[in-house]
Design a protein around this motif. Structure first.
Motif, PDB file in Angstrom:
ATOM      1  N   TRP A  53      17.918  -4.741 -43.239  1.00 40.15           N
ATOM      2  CA  TRP A  53      19.397  -5.174 -43.865  1.00 40.15           C
ATOM      3  C   TRP A  53      19.074  -6.131 -44.864  1.00 40.15           C
ATOM      4  N   GLN A  54      19.707  -5.959 -46.031  1.00 41.73           N
ATOM      5  CA  GLN A  54      19.361  -6.755 -47.117  1.00 41.73           C
ATOM      6  C   GLN A  54      20.824  -7.324 -47.504  1.00 41.73           C
ATOM      7  N   HIS A  56      23.168  -4.050 -48.094  1.00 37.52           N
ATOM      8  CA  HIS A  56      22.274  -2.953 -48.318  1.00 37.52           C
ATOM      9  C   HIS A  56      21.640  -2.579 -47.229  1.00 37.52           C
ATOM     10  N   CYS A 112      30.737  -3.722 -48.150  1.00 37.66           N
ATOM     11  CA  CYS A 112      31.622  -4.900 -48.407  1.00 37.66           C
ATOM     12  C   CYS A 112      32.745  -4.954 -47.451  1.00 37.66           C
ATOM     13  N   GLY A 149      27.868  -0.074 -57.846  1.00 37.60           N
ATOM     14  CA  GLY A 149      26.501   0.629 -58.703  1.00 37.60           C
ATOM     15  C   GLY A 149      27.034   0.928 -60.239  1.00 37.60           C
ATOM     16  N   ARG A 174      16.615   3.619 -49.020  1.00 41.69           N
ATOM     17  CA  ARG A 174      18.096   3.138 -49.278  1.00 41.69           C
ATOM     18  C   ARG A 174      19.050   4.245 -48.997  1.00 41.69           C
ATOM     19  N   SER A 201      18.814   0.019 -45.655  1.00 39.03           N
ATOM     20  CA  SER A 201      17.620   0.777 -45.764  1.00 39.03           C
ATOM     21  C   SER A 201      16.800   1.294 -44.655  1.00 39.03           C
ATOM     22  N   GLY A 260      29.382   1.926 -52.771  1.00 46.34           N
ATOM     23  CA  GLY A 260      28.277   2.046 -53.371  1.00 46.34           C
ATOM     24  C   GLY A 260      28.224   2.455 -54.691  1.00 46.34           C
ATOM     25  N   TYR A 261      28.973   3.652 -54.949  1.00 51.30           N
ATOM     26  CA  TYR A 261      29.059   4.269 -56.175  1.00 51.30           C
ATOM     27  C   TYR A 261      29.692   3.537 -57.366  1.00 51.30           C
ATOM     28  N   ALA A 274      22.609   2.981 -47.612  1.00 48.05           N
ATOM     29  CA  ALA A 274      23.851   2.710 -47.975  1.00 48.05           C
ATOM     30  C   ALA A 274      23.859   1.554 -48.911  1.00 48.05           C
ATOM     31  N   SER A 275      24.620   1.364 -49.755  1.00 53.09           N
ATOM     32  CA  SER A 275      24.493   0.257 -50.819  1.00 53.09           C
ATOM     33  C   SER A 275      25.817  -0.425 -51.001  1.00 53.09           C
ATOM     34  N   TYR A 276      25.940  -1.631 -51.454  1.00 56.62           N
ATOM     35  CA  TYR A 276      27.378  -2.328 -51.524  1.00 56.62           C
ATOM     36  C   TYR A 276      28.298  -2.422 -50.225  1.00 56.62           C
TER      37      TYR A 276
END
Length: 279
Positions: A244-245, A160, A179, A198, A173, A162, A194-195, A175-177
Motif C-alpha cells: 500500500w502506498q 496506490h 481516492c 494520471g 502496480r 501494488s 487512475g486514468y 491500482a493507481s490513484y
C-alpha cells in the motif's frame, strides 16, 4: 465481305507526365486544369499531379483554414450569448455541448506552416490562450470535475496498490490513484480514477502533494474502497503480497493559473452580458 468504313478515326492525343514510362501515358483532357497540368493514369504520376495541385492551391487552403477558425470563434461566442439569454432569471450558469468530430486530414507540413505563421503574429496573451484551450480540449468532464475539486487548494489523499515482486523483484502496480472522491464531486466513472489522475499529472495540471503522511482513519477509508478491495483480492489470488502506498495530490501551479484565468474570463463574460442587457 465487310467494306471498310469511309470514316477515318481521329488520332488520339497522348500526353506524358514530367517523368515516367509507359504507365504515365494518358488521354489529353481539354479545358481547365488539364491543359496546363496533364492528368496522368499511372499511380506514381497521380501522386505527382496531386503534389502539383497542392503547391498551386496551397495558399487558398490556408486562407480557408483561417476563415474556418474565425467562423468557429464567432459561432462559439454567439452560442454562449444565446445560452445566457435563454437561462432563467438569476441563473448565471451556462451549459455547453461538446462536439467530437473526426478532423479533416491535413498534411503535417501544412499544419506546421500554419503554426509557424501564428507564432510569428501572436502576442503573449494569445499564446497563453492557445495553451490553455489546447489543454482543456484534452479533458473529459470527469477530469474537469476533479480539477474543480482540487482548485480549492486542498490536497486529496490517494492510494496506490501494488503486488510485491517475488524474490525482491520490482513491484507491479495494480491500482493507481484510488481516492474517496465520488459522484457528489461530479465524477461519474469512479473506476477510471487512475486514468483521470494520471492524465492530469501528465498534462502538468496536478502534482503529488507536499503532505504524504495520512492519518490511520484516512488510510483505512482508502483501503475499504471497492477499487482497493478488488485490487487486493486480485493480488491475493495470485499468491502475492499487497503493498500500500499512500500519498496526496494537489493542483499544480500551472493548473492553478489555468483555473484562475478561466474564472476571470467567466467574470468578464458576465460583465459583458450585463452591459448588453443579458441576464
Amino acid at each position: 465481305m465487310t467494306q471498310a468504313s469511309d470514316r477515318t478515326p481521329a488520332p488520339q492525343r497522348l500526353t506524358h507526365a514530367p517523368s515516367g514510362g509507359n504507365d504515365d501515358r494518358t488521354d489529353g483532357q481539354g479545358g481547365g486544369i488539364g491543359d496546363r497540368v496533364p492528368i496522368p493514369a499511372g499511380v506514381r504520376a497521380v501522386g505527382r499531379y496531386l503534389g502539383t495541385l497542392r503547391k498551386r492551391y496551397g495558399p487558398i487552403a490556408r486562407l480557408e483554414s483561417s476563415a474556418r477558425t474565425v467562423e468557429d470563434r464567432l459561432l462559439n461566442t454567439l452560442n454562449a450569448r444565446l445560452q445566457r439569454a435563454r437561462a432563467p432569471a438569476g441563473d448565471t450558469r451556462t451549459t455547453s455541448q461538446r462536439t467530437f468530430f473526426v478532423p479533416i486530414h491535413e498534411p503535417p507540413a501544412r499544419v506546421l506552416d500554419e503554426l509557424m505563421h501564428m507564432a510569428a503574429r501572436q502576442q503573449v496573451e494569445d499564446a497563453r490562450e492557445y495553451l490553455y484551450t489546447a489543454m482543456l480540449r484534452e479533458l473529459v468532464p470527469d477530469e474537469a470535475g476533479l480539477l474543480s475539486v482540487l482548485s480549492s487548494g486542498q490536497a486529496q489523499p490517494v492510494l496506490h496498490v501494488s503486488a510485491a515482486g517475488r524474490f525482491g523483484g520490482e513491484d507491479e502496480r495494480v491500482a493507481s490513484y484510488v481516492c474517496l472522491l465520488g459522484e457528489k464531486e461530479g465524477v461519474k466513472l469512479r473506476g477510471m480514477m487512475g486514468y483521470y489522475f494520471g492524465h492530469l499529472v501528465a498534462l502538468g495540471l496536478v502534482q503529488p502533494g507536499s503532505e504524504s503522511k495520512l492519518s490511520r482513519t484516512a488510510q483505512a477509508a482508502l483501503k475499504a474502497t471497492p477499487a482497493a478491495s478488488a485490487a487486493e483480492r486480485a493480488i491475493r489470488d495470485r499468491g502475492l503480497r499487497t503493498r500500500w502506498q499512500f500519498e496526496t495530490v494537489e493542483i499544480s501551479q500551472l493548473g492553478r493559473e489555468l483555473w484562475q484565468y478561466c474564472q476571470s474570463g467567466s467574470e468578464e463574460a458576465g460583465a459583458h452580458a450585463a452591459a448588453d442587457g443579458i441576464t
